[in-house]
Motif scaffolding. Structure first.
Motif, PDB file in Angstrom:
ATOM      1  N   TYR A  60       1.000  -1.158  -0.057  1.00  0.00           N
ATOM      2  CA  TYR A  60       0.008  -0.070   0.129  1.00  0.00           C
ATOM      3  C   TYR A  60       0.711   1.313   0.022  1.00  0.00           C
ATOM      4  O   TYR A  60       0.352   2.502  -0.045  1.00  0.00           O
ATOM      5  N   ARG A  61       2.213   1.228   0.291  1.00  0.00           N
ATOM      6  CA  ARG A  61       3.012   2.141   0.223  1.00  0.00           C
ATOM      7  C   ARG A  61       3.354   2.756  -0.966  1.00  0.00           C
ATOM      8  O   ARG A  61       2.920   2.078  -2.062  1.00  0.00           O
ATOM      9  N   SER A  62       3.764   4.132  -1.281  1.00  0.00           N
ATOM     10  CA  SER A  62       4.130   4.527  -2.580  1.00  0.00           C
ATOM     11  C   SER A  62       5.222   3.731  -3.197  1.00  0.00           C
ATOM     12  O   SER A  62       6.079   3.039  -2.587  1.00  0.00           O
ATOM     13  N   ALA A  63       5.228   3.697  -4.367  1.00  0.00           N
ATOM     14  CA  ALA A  63       6.082   2.962  -5.113  1.00  0.00           C
ATOM     15  C   ALA A  63       7.617   3.557  -4.919  1.00  0.00           C
ATOM     16  O   ALA A  63       7.817   4.765  -4.625  1.00  0.00           O
ATOM     17  N   ASP A  64       8.704   2.673  -4.990  1.00  0.00           N
ATOM     18  CA  ASP A  64      10.149   3.150  -4.714  1.00  0.00           C
ATOM     19  C   ASP A  64      10.699   3.201  -6.045  1.00  0.00           C
ATOM     20  O   ASP A  64      10.701   2.206  -6.886  1.00  0.00           O
ATOM     21  N   ILE A  92       0.497   7.030  -7.841  1.00  0.00           N
ATOM     22  CA  ILE A  92       1.584   7.428  -7.235  1.00  0.00           C
ATOM     23  C   ILE A  92       1.269   7.185  -5.613  1.00  0.00           C
ATOM     24  O   ILE A  92       2.356   7.194  -4.978  1.00  0.00           O
ATOM     25  N   TYR A  93      -0.007   7.506  -5.212  1.00  0.00           N
ATOM     26  CA  TYR A  93      -0.168   7.299  -3.795  1.00  0.00           C
ATOM     27  C   TYR A  93       0.453   5.997  -3.349  1.00  0.00           C
ATOM     28  O   TYR A  93       0.788   5.729  -2.183  1.00  0.00           O
ATOM     29  N   SER A  94      -0.134   4.716  -4.157  1.00  0.00           N
ATOM     30  CA  SER A  94      -0.027   3.601  -3.619  1.00  0.00           C
ATOM     31  C   SER A  94       0.383   2.655  -4.648  1.00  0.00           C
ATOM     32  O   SER A  94      -0.369   2.636  -5.765  1.00  0.00           O
TER      33      SER A  94
END
Lengths: 496, 535
Positions: free
Chosen positions: A258-262, A305-307
């Motif tokens: 669920y985190r933003s992409a690296d 972008i968010y997740s």
């Protein structure tokens, strides 16, 4: 009079067939990567349970901490399909199903791009880019079904918005399957809402108003689909479960997908390329987009972008729109245009699905006969660096009594290996365990103040955790605990 | 003096922005910058070897920000933290003022876009040399953009002169070369495109004319055809020569910038330094500001809104942007998504583009609306408005006074917060203990506190590691991370370096190992830190 197609028309593959085969084979080759997450283990186990007992579990079966608590079976249909694949071919069967889903999705995306651009070569390139962006979330889990449904759902809504003739029963049927397969069915309504919003905007702002019949069709499709979502083992509670998780900030932040992409990782670069193309195409203003499609493009870009989890959905929804915007670039390259025209002329005469069918049957037969088709030729397996495979093998030889404390990303894998003989402390369904219990889990794993009280409260007698966890450091130096097993991935301690 | 509504808006916007930029000094690297500036001021020399760590003592150190460090120390010595905070707030505000000045659709649309860009950049603001790079970046964009609009060579003259300063202020000077390169690429693209387009058009028109001319007497037709071809050719040649001259101009400026970059204490070594930093895996993987932004953090969401606004404005505006602007947006957009550190650069480049696109969208809406009553557009800033009445004049003055008061109060509050911030972010009390008891031996410290310890303890103690990651190198940083995680062999590593004092954050995994070890004892602990001494 139309000439009947000859045998040759069925023998040659179209670009669509080549794309399907390439994607299908890529998934087969990279099959072990589908198990870099513990949840497939849980899904396979539930699927087997449903097929063997003919009942859908609505209470927790796998943990001793939440035993008997109500559980929303919102992915039961996907679990049955994966379970059936596992019963037939083991992990080979699971990979086979995942490959069909992914290749099918990519092919549908290609067909939608082709419908918009009428350029097979250009569509192939963009569909390939979409497939690359989707790779970030290629896991043997129910969300692969959401990819397929979005690829079916969105073009139909697009056609509906243009007033094209379209069987409306498709929508509730797709949604009926979707709501029983994966909680991502909500995305279907988000996309529906964007098209409805676009229609209303056009209706109230343009002098040449669109036909109200389109609105009627939209409302029917949306209403019937909503009613279809209620046809599931828990009725309206399905909505509460599906929406509830993403509202919990703590649990979402704990879940890596669920985190933003690296963007340092190559897996995120295809998404970056798509975003770049979006900004480039819009800045050249080659094509005016309908409001709905602009909303979808901008909205899913933001969500991507968010997740990182939303990136594949952006790829499926936005790539056809983007391809349409970028077509003028392709049209300025005469050499490619010539090749494309030749392919177009040829493909007009081609029919059937011979090649994809043949590849599916061949791969199925090879997997059934026990061939290892993965890139390493070792067979599909859970990775022993990310999962306690060797520790689990040791436990099979040296079973332990009593309650176990486990590392949550391993929960699904441990269910797959040991249920029903051993129940777990926690697994990846953090929405089910809830924020309060998850914090207790964190407290024990971090050996924070009061962790011993929680160990006593839950009557934990042995632990299976990573060797560099704070709890492992604590137990290593605690005379009350014995170190039974250690390898580079996992360590087992038992209360003396 | 009469203040119009527009002027009032701009004044309030920048007063508000200035108040936003006032913040306590909390950057971990600030402290070693301060110490380095002091070192330079007292020794009248620029260090070329590391004096601050015992692990790297005497090894080569490229003090690439020496001029910024001298400036920081001078400000601190003159006016303490107050003057430092004020100075950097001014630098950041000036940066955005430049961005505003070269944005279209002033004041309201440009103001909105500027605010979004400022919010996106805000998480990176602080008293650090990077802010100076942002200012120079904005200056470069300002001059290059003016050149693009006016094509007057003299507008480019400040650029190499600015490079002479920039290269001594911060190692990101290479961005300046990059910007000139982008404008050069844009001009080259336009030149090639123009040449190709004109060639086709000239051939077509000449052919058409020849065909129709066959109906007339041959001689007259031939003469006229030749005349047309010659004048078209001459026009093309003049346009192409002019564009080619402009491209050469930019090439010359780029060459001058590269030469100007050699005017630094480290000479040619500094030319490769920026690229070595970008290719350092240890820095990219372990230093937070090099990570991609986490949009789940509220502070980074304005960046997502900025990207969303660009896409949205592009959809609605339908204005075709120049290749240069497209390149700027895409390149710095990529850099911003790659590393948080680059977000302000993207904001500076994207704000004018966003303002232009929103302006275009507003124009389209106005043209499409059958009931549009707005008067015809005047050039920005020159619109005639009714002067404020007497009452309105006092209201305006009051508003401005309130804004100034708010900014002033904010400044006072931030300066007062400074001591508390230092105690909260850094191991101030533990360092007080060290200074008071002066334990013997080498000190092992958390990476993020190295700068603070250099400021507070040098020359009495040298650090194990600090924020000058380029000085320590990837291998050392990797070893440090293993040690700090308490991986097996930690005790041997500490003994090898004769470490007898360890200062760590309480959550560090090494703390657990030290607590359980009979050779180490806790001598001080508080919420921020824990201090161990070897028994």
């Amino acid at each position: 009079m139309k000439r009947a197609p000859s045998l040759v028309n069925f023998l040659l593959p179209r670009l669509q067939d080549i794309l399907f085969i390439l994607t299908f084979y890529a998934v087969i080759l990279l099959g072990s990567n589908l198990f870099r997450d513990g949840d497939p283990g849980r899904h396979i186990t539930i699927g087997k349970y449903i097929l063997q007992t003919h009942t859908i579990p609505t209470r927790d079966l796998f943990s001793y901490t939440m035993a008997g608590q109500p559980l929303t079976p919102h992915e039961w249909l996907a679990q049955v399909i994966y379970g059936a694949g596992y019963l037939a071919l083991g992990l080979n069967g699971v990979v086979f199903i995942a490959a069909l889903l992914i290749a099918g999705t990519v092919t549908l995306v290609y067909r939608e791009i082709l419908r918009r651009t009428t350029s097979p070569l250009f569509s192939f390139g963009f569909a390939f880019l979409a497939a690359s962006a989707m790779m970030i979330h290629w896991l043997a889990r129910p969300h692969l079904f959401t990819f397929l449904y979005v690829a079916l759902w969105t073009p139909r809504l697009s056609r509906l918005s243009r007033g094209e003739s379209m069987p409306l029963w498709h929508f509730p049927v797709i949604m009926l399957l979707w709501a029983n397969t994966h909680g991502g069915f909500i995305a279907g309504f988000v996309i529906w809402g964007a098209y409805l919003g676009g229609f209303l905007w056009s209706y109230f702002t343009q002098t040449r108003k669109p036909d109200l019949k389109i609105l009627r069709n939209f409302l029917f499709a949306g209403g019937a689909s909503f009613l279809a979502t209620l046809v599931n083992p828990v009725g309206w509670r399905l909505w509460a479960t599906s929406a509830g998780y993403v509202m919990n900030r703590y649990l979402v932040d704990l879940t890596s997908e669920y985190r933003s992409a690296d963007f340092h990782q190559p897996g995120a670069w295809p998404f970056l390329i798509l975003l770049t193309l979006a900004l480039f195409a819009l800045s050249r203003a080659w094509k005016k987009l309908p409001i709905a499609e602009g909303l979808l493009l901008a909205g899913w870009a933001f969500l991507g972008i968010y997740s990182a989890r939303n990136i594949p959905l952006f790829a499926i929804v936005a790539t056809p729109i983007l391809a349409d915007c970028c077509l003028p670039i392709f049209q300025r390259i005469p050499s490619l245009q010539r090749i494309d025209e030749q392919i177009s002329v040829l493909e007009q005469h081609l029919r059937g699905f011979l090649w994809p069918s043949a590849v599916i049957l061949l791969v199925g037969a090879l997997l059934l006969s026990g061939h290892n088709l993965d890139a390493q030729k070792q067979g599909y397996r859970f990775n022993s660096i990310e999962f306690p495979v060797e520790a689990a093998n040791w436990l099979e030889q040296n079973p332990q009594e009593g309650n176990m404390f486990d590392y949550f990303p391993w929960g699904g894998y441990l269910i797959y290996r040991f249920w029903p003989a051993q129940r777990i402390f926690i697994d990846g369904q953090l929405d089910f365990y809830g924020e309060e219990f998850t914090k207790k889990y964190e407290q024990i794993l971090s050996a924070d103040k009061g962790w011993e009280d929680l160990v006593t409260q839950y009557n934990i007698e042995w632990v299976l955790i990573p060797p560099n966890a704070p709890l492992a450091i604590e137990l290593r130096n605690n005379p009350s605990w014995a170190n039974l097993y250690q390898d580079r991935t996992a360590v087992i301690f038992r209360l003396r | 003096m009469r203040v119009t509504a527009r002027q009032l808006f701009v004044l309030l916007l920048f007063l508000g922005l200035f108040a936003m930029t006032l913040r306590p000094v909390a950057d971990p690297d600030f402290w070693w910058h301060l110490r380095t500036g002091q070192w330079i001021a007292e020794t009248h020399a620029i260090p070329h070897a590391d004096p601050f760590s015992f692990t790297n003592q005497g090894k080569t150190w490229l003090a690439h920000e020496w001029l910024s460090e001298l400036l920081i120390y001078s400000l601190y010595r003159t006016g303490g933290f107050g003057l430092l905070i004020l100075a950097f707030a001014t630098i950041i505000t000036a940066t955005f003022l430049l961005v505003y000045q070269h944005s279209a659709e002033r004041p309201y649309i440009a103001g909105f876009a500027l605010l979004l860009g400022a919010l996106a950049s805000a998480p990176t603001w602080g008293a650090r040399p990077q802010m100076i790079t942002h200012l120079f970046f904005a200056l470069y964009l300002y001059f290059l953009d003016r050149y693009a609009n006016t094509r007057k060579a003299k507008t480019l003259m400040p650029i190499p002169i600015l490079m002479l300063l920039w290269v001594n202020l911060h190692a990101a000077y290479a961005l300046g070369d990059g910007l000139v390169g982008v404008y050069l690429a844009g001009d080259l693209f336009e030149l090639v495109k123009a040449k190709l387009t004109t060639k086709v058009a000239t051939t077509d028109r000449s052919d058409d004319f020849n065909r129709s001319g066959e109906a007339m007497t041959k001689v007259a037709t031939t003469n006229r055809s030749n005349d047309f071809s010659r004048s078209a050719e001459r026009a093309t040649k003049i346009a192409t020569t002019k564009s080619f001259r402009e491209v050469l101009m930019l090439c010359g400026i780029l060459a001058l910038c590269v030469l100007a970059a050699l005017a630094n204490p480290n000479g040619i070594h500094l030319l490769t330094y920026p690229f070595e930093t970008l290719s350092s895996q240890a820095m990219q993987q372990n230093i937070q500001e090099w990570f991609s932004p986490d949009f789940h953090q509220l502070e980074w969401q304005p960046l997502a809104w900025l990207i969303l606004a660009l896409i949205g404005a592009g959809l609605l505006g339908r204005k075709s942007l120049s290749p240069t602007k497209i390149l700027l947006t895409l390149i710095f957009g990529y850099l911003a998504l790659h590393s948080m550190r680059h977000v302000p650069l993207f904001a500076i480049a994207a704000v004018p583009v966003l303002a232009e696109q929103i302006g275009s969208a507003v124009q389209i809406r106005q043209q499409a609306s059958p009931r549009a009553l707005t008067p015809s557009r005047c050039p920005s800033g020159s619109r005639a408005v009714r002067p404020a009445g007497r009452v309105l004049k006092w209201v305006n003055l009051l508003l401005v006074a309130c804004a100034v008061l708010v900014a002033g109060l904010r400044f006072v509050s931030v300066v007062q917060e400074q001591a508390a911030t230092e105690k909260e972010k850094f191991p101030a009390a533990a360092v007080d203990w060290i200074i008071q008891h002066h334990p013997a031996g080498n000190l092992f410290n958390t990476y993020g506190w190295g700068g603070y310890l250099i400021w507070r303890l040098y020359p009495g103690y040298q650090v194990y590691i600090d924020g000058r990651a380029d000085v320590y190198g990837d291998a050392f940083i990797t070893d440090y991370l293993r040690l700090e995680a308490g991986e097996p062999g930690w005790d041997t590593s500490l003994a090898r370096d004769d470490v007898r004092i360890v200062l760590l954050e309480p959550a560090s995994l090494l703390v657990r190992e030290l607590r359980l070890s009979p050779d180490w004892g806790v001598v001080f602990s508080d919420e921020q830190s824990i201090l161990f001494i070897h028994k």
